[in-house]
Design an enzyme around this catalytic site. Structure first.
Site, PDB file in Angstrom:
ATOM      1  N   GLY A 109       0.828  -1.210   0.000  1.00 13.70           N
ATOM      2  CA  GLY A 109       0.000   0.000   0.000  1.00 13.70           C
ATOM      3  C   GLY A 109       0.853   1.248   0.000  1.00 13.70           C
ATOM      4  O   GLY A 109       1.204   1.767   1.053  1.00 13.70           O
ATOM      5  N   ALA A 157      -9.137   1.383   5.415  1.00 15.44           N
ATOM      6  CA  ALA A 157      -9.741   0.509   6.434  1.00 15.44           C
ATOM      7  C   ALA A 157     -10.997  -0.152   5.866  1.00 15.44           C
ATOM      8  O   ALA A 157     -11.627   0.345   4.945  1.00 15.44           O
ATOM      9  CB  ALA A 157     -10.084   1.340   7.668  1.00 15.44           C
ATOM     10  N   SER A 159      -0.047   7.210  14.370  1.00 14.86           N
ATOM     11  CA  SER A 159      -0.527   8.588  14.408  1.00 14.86           C
ATOM     12  C   SER A 159       0.577   9.576  14.101  1.00 14.86           C
ATOM     13  O   SER A 159       1.710   9.427  14.544  1.00 14.86           O
ATOM     14  CB  SER A 159      -1.099   8.921  15.787  1.00 14.86           C
ATOM     15  N   GLU A 195      -8.475  13.834  19.822  1.00 18.12           N
ATOM     16  CA  GLU A 195      -8.050  14.749  18.743  1.00 18.12           C
ATOM     17  C   GLU A 195      -9.229  15.593  18.287  1.00 18.12           C
ATOM     18  O   GLU A 195      -9.132  16.815  18.136  1.00 18.12           O
ATOM     19  CB  GLU A 195      -7.514  13.909  17.585  1.00 18.12           C
ATOM     20  N   TYR A 196     -10.366  14.971  18.091  1.00 16.99           N
ATOM     21  CA  TYR A 196     -11.580  15.701  17.673  1.00 16.99           C
ATOM     22  C   TYR A 196     -11.949  16.744  18.720  1.00 16.99           C
ATOM     23  O   TYR A 196     -12.233  17.898  18.388  1.00 16.99           O
ATOM     24  CB  TYR A 196     -12.757  14.740  17.523  1.00 16.99           C
ATOM     25  N   ARG A 232     -19.018  18.318  14.305  1.00 13.98           N
ATOM     26  CA  ARG A 232     -18.635  18.075  12.913  1.00 13.98           C
ATOM     27  C   ARG A 232     -19.875  17.744  12.078  1.00 13.98           C
ATOM     28  O   ARG A 232     -20.014  18.188  10.942  1.00 13.98           O
ATOM     29  CB  ARG A 232     -17.618  16.928  12.817  1.00 13.98           C
ATOM     30  N   HIS A 255      -7.487   7.932  20.780  1.00 13.69           N
ATOM     31  CA  HIS A 255      -6.581   9.053  20.431  1.00 13.69           C
ATOM     32  C   HIS A 255      -7.325  10.010  19.503  1.00 13.69           C
ATOM     33  O   HIS A 255      -7.319  11.231  19.693  1.00 13.69           O
ATOM     34  CB  HIS A 255      -5.322   8.520  19.729  1.00 13.69           C
ATOM     35  N   ASN A 256      -7.990   9.456  18.503  1.00  9.20           N
ATOM     36  CA  ASN A 256      -8.708  10.299  17.544  1.00  9.20           C
ATOM     37  C   ASN A 256      -9.911  10.989  18.162  1.00  9.20           C
ATOM     38  O   ASN A 256     -10.238  12.111  17.782  1.00  9.20           O
ATOM     39  CB  ASN A 256      -9.116   9.476  16.325  1.00  9.20           C
ATOM     40  N   VAL A 296       0.058   7.720   0.512  1.00 13.71           N
ATOM     41  CA  VAL A 296       0.881   8.719   1.218  1.00 13.71           C
ATOM     42  C   VAL A 296       1.502   8.111   2.471  1.00 13.71           C
ATOM     43  O   VAL A 296       2.715   8.152   2.681  1.00 13.71           O
ATOM     44  CB  VAL A 296       0.026   9.952   1.593  1.00 13.71           C
ATOM     45  N   LYS A 313      -5.835   3.837  19.393  1.00 14.17           N
ATOM     46  CA  LYS A 313      -5.770   4.834  18.323  1.00 14.17           C
ATOM     47  C   LYS A 313      -7.118   5.502  18.119  1.00 14.17           C
ATOM     48  O   LYS A 313      -7.206   6.708  17.855  1.00 14.17           O
ATOM     49  CB  LYS A 313      -5.318   4.168  17.015  1.00 14.17           C
TER      50      LYS A 313
HETATM   51  C1  6PG Z   1      -3.511  10.720  13.033  1.00 18.29           C
HETATM   52  C2  6PG Z   1      -4.821  11.238  12.491  1.00 18.29           C
HETATM   53  C3  6PG Z   1      -5.289  10.476  11.281  1.00 18.29           C
HETATM   54  C4  6PG Z   1      -6.739  10.820  10.958  1.00 18.29           C
HETATM   55  C5  6PG Z   1      -6.869  11.565   9.681  1.00 18.29           C
HETATM   56  C6  6PG Z   1      -8.325  11.873   9.311  1.00 18.29           C
HETATM   57  O1  6PG Z   1      -3.491  10.285  14.181  1.00 18.29           O
HETATM   58  O2  6PG Z   1      -2.533  10.795  12.269  1.00 18.29           O
HETATM   59  O3  6PG Z   1      -5.785  11.038  13.539  1.00 18.29           O
HETATM   60  O4  6PG Z   1      -5.173   9.101  11.539  1.00 18.29           O
HETATM   61  O5  6PG Z   1      -7.479   9.696  10.774  1.00 18.29           O
HETATM   62  O6  6PG Z   1      -6.160  12.746   9.895  1.00 18.29           O
HETATM   63  O7  6PG Z   1      -9.130  11.940  10.424  1.00 18.29           O
HETATM   64  P1  6PG Z   1     -10.641  12.492  10.354  1.00 18.29           P
HETATM   65  O8  6PG Z   1     -11.100  12.468   8.920  1.00 18.29           O
HETATM   66  O9  6PG Z   1     -11.423  11.543  11.194  1.00 18.29           O
HETATM   67  O10 6PG Z   1     -10.561  13.894  10.901  1.00 18.29           O
END
Ligand code: 6PG
Length: 474
Positions: free
Chosen positions: A10, A78, A130, A191-192, A289, A187-188, A13, A184
């Protein structure tokens, strides 16, 4: 040609950057991609790392080019693409080989794949990676879940390519099955919440104080030198000062206010609800969101209700220092909520998640890396934190910052500036520290209409009252 130390499928990026990172750390990496032309493009751009890359458009040859027991990283979208990739690999794998899913998989999919592959003698690791493109290339935070035996096969490479914090690798094995992908996901979720609270504070600056993007940028840059020091605060300064090449105007003023979401934030809110853990700031961020995505409806509603936000003329009852303290307090609440979800999930899944280690591997490389994660790690390692809000360091910050958080939430409410996450954080804090809440009334109501019972101290539980019959309108 010498066999590769590890394989990666894969070359998008993230996959391409991870492969370069692996090669740069001195490992030989076999690479494959369904679209063969992507392999050629990748190799052509690999520069002096080319001699450590073993490209193969043929899948069998790709697998055979990796030394056994093989570790093969899958970095594809995913969901079904992961299953399809595993299916295509199986005929060529041998007992003891392992597949490593490094995408943002739903942890339940990871648990399923772990269960499907283990009986076949194939190891499976689900790792949260991440840090985005930059992290993949120069050092992400890596949250590993799956079979411990297989982890040891890939440990050398994964710890080498991960970010370092004061020399410590930001990669750790966290537990069986879906543990890595679950961490993870949370974590997200954090992040949100982090991003939403920053946006809400920006809203007060823009719509309440009438500040320009440049002025806002200067404030965020100054905050990044203090207790709010973090990746997201740092990049916020950059986003706010960016200028659109075409018009010469502040880019942020031109970007449409509809936030995307690939799903991990939503999964974290669902997980919190399923676990019965309050994660109101994370849930609020996901909702914000979703609300941002119905822009046409919001524009129509503004025509009906008018815009309530105060103009700069009227000023606001909050200072920039209030905003900084409010944001710090709100962030701490959102991290406390995230760790509370991790703690409950650890119990429910018998993962025994090392919360202190998780805070440590988030100190560098990942999107939520923040200065205060060092204090969080210490709090967990010292066993101080039932909930981070009870750890002495954070008790002090919350006692100091709560007044500012109240003023900012109140100002937002009075001025019509949305405070979805900051208000959720404040209410979580006020509920968490209230020894006598109001659920007693809810228990009375539930017993009134559903005879669900209630408890009275000293008289035990499942008690009932003889409620009056309600008069049903005919
Ligand atoms: C990370 C980010 C990454 C994330 C994308 C899009 O830890 O590098 O969390 O994995 O999934 O930046 O996230 P969203 O589309 O859910 O904002």
């Amino acid at each position: 040609m010498d066999r590769a130390d590890i394989g990666l499928i894969g070359l998008g990026v993230m996959g391409a950057n991870l492969s370069l990172n692996i090669a740069e750390k001195g490992y030989r990496v076999a690479v494959h991609n369904r679209t063969a032309s992507k392999i050629d493009e990748f190799v052509a751009g690999a520069g002096d790392l080319r001699d450590r890359i073993v490209p193969n458009a043929d899948l069998r040859a790709f697998v055979q080019s990796i030394r056994a027991p093989r570790s093969i990283i899958i970095m594809v979208k995913a969901g079904a693409p992961v299953d399809m990739t595993i299916e295509s690999l199986l005929p060529f794998l041998e007992q003891g080989d392992s597949v490593i899913d490094a995408g943002n998989a739903n942890y339940q999919d990871t648990i399923r794949r772990f269960g499907e592959l283990t009986p076949k003698g194939i190891g499976f690791l689900g790792i949260g990676v991440s840090g985005g493109e930059e992290g993949a290339r120069h050092g992400p935070s890596i949250m590993v879940g799956g079979s411990k035996a297989q982890w040891h096969n890939a440990e050398g490479v994964l710890t080498a390519i991960a970010a370092k914090f004061k020399g410590e690798s930001c990669c750790a094995y966290l537990g069986e099955g879906g543990a890595g992908h679950f961490v993870k996901t949370i974590h997200n979720g954090i992040e949100y919440a982090d991003m939403q609270m920053i946006a809400e504070v920006y809203g007060v600056m823009r719509d309440g104080m009438g500040m320009s993007p440049k002025a806002c940028a200067e404030v965020f840059k100054s905050w990044n030198g203090g207790p709010l020091n973090s990746y997201l605060i740092e990049i916020t300064g950059h986003v706010l000062e960016a200028i659109d090449d075409e018009t010469g105007k502040p880019l942020v003023d031109l970007i449409v206010d509809r936030a995307g979401q690939k799903g991990t934030g939503r999964w974290s809110a669902i997980a919190a609800e399923e676990l019965g853990v309050a994660a109101t700031a994370i849930e609020g961020a996901v909702a914000a969101r979703s609300l941002s995505s119905i822009k046409a409806e919001r524009q129509a509603a503004e025509k009906v209700y008018g815009s309530l936000t105060r103009t700069a003329k009227s000023g606001t009852g909050v200072s920039l220092e209030d905003l900084e303290q409010a944001l710090l307090a709100g962030k701490i609440v959102s991290y406390a909520q995230g760790f509370a979800v991790l703690s409950k999930a650890s119990e429910e899944n018998s993962w025994n998640l090392p919360l202190g280690t998780i805070a440590k591997i988030w100190r560098a490389g990942c999107i939520i890396r923040s200065r205060f994660l060092d204090q969080m790690a210490a709090a967990y390692d010292k066993g101080e934190a039932i909930n981070l809000l009870m750890a002495p360091d954070f008790v002090e910050i919350m006692k100091k910052g709560q007044a500012a958080l109240r003023r900012v939430v109140a100002e937002g409410a009075l001025g019509g500036v949305p405070m979805t996450c900051l208000s959720a954080s404040l209410s979580y804090f006020d509920t968490y520290r209230q020894g006598r809440g109001t659920a007693n009334l809810i228990q009375g109501q539930r017993d009134f209409f559903g005879a669900h019972g209630f408890e009275i101290d000293g008289r035990g539980g499942d008690l009932h009252h003889h409620w009056p019959a309600t008069i049903h309108e005919s």
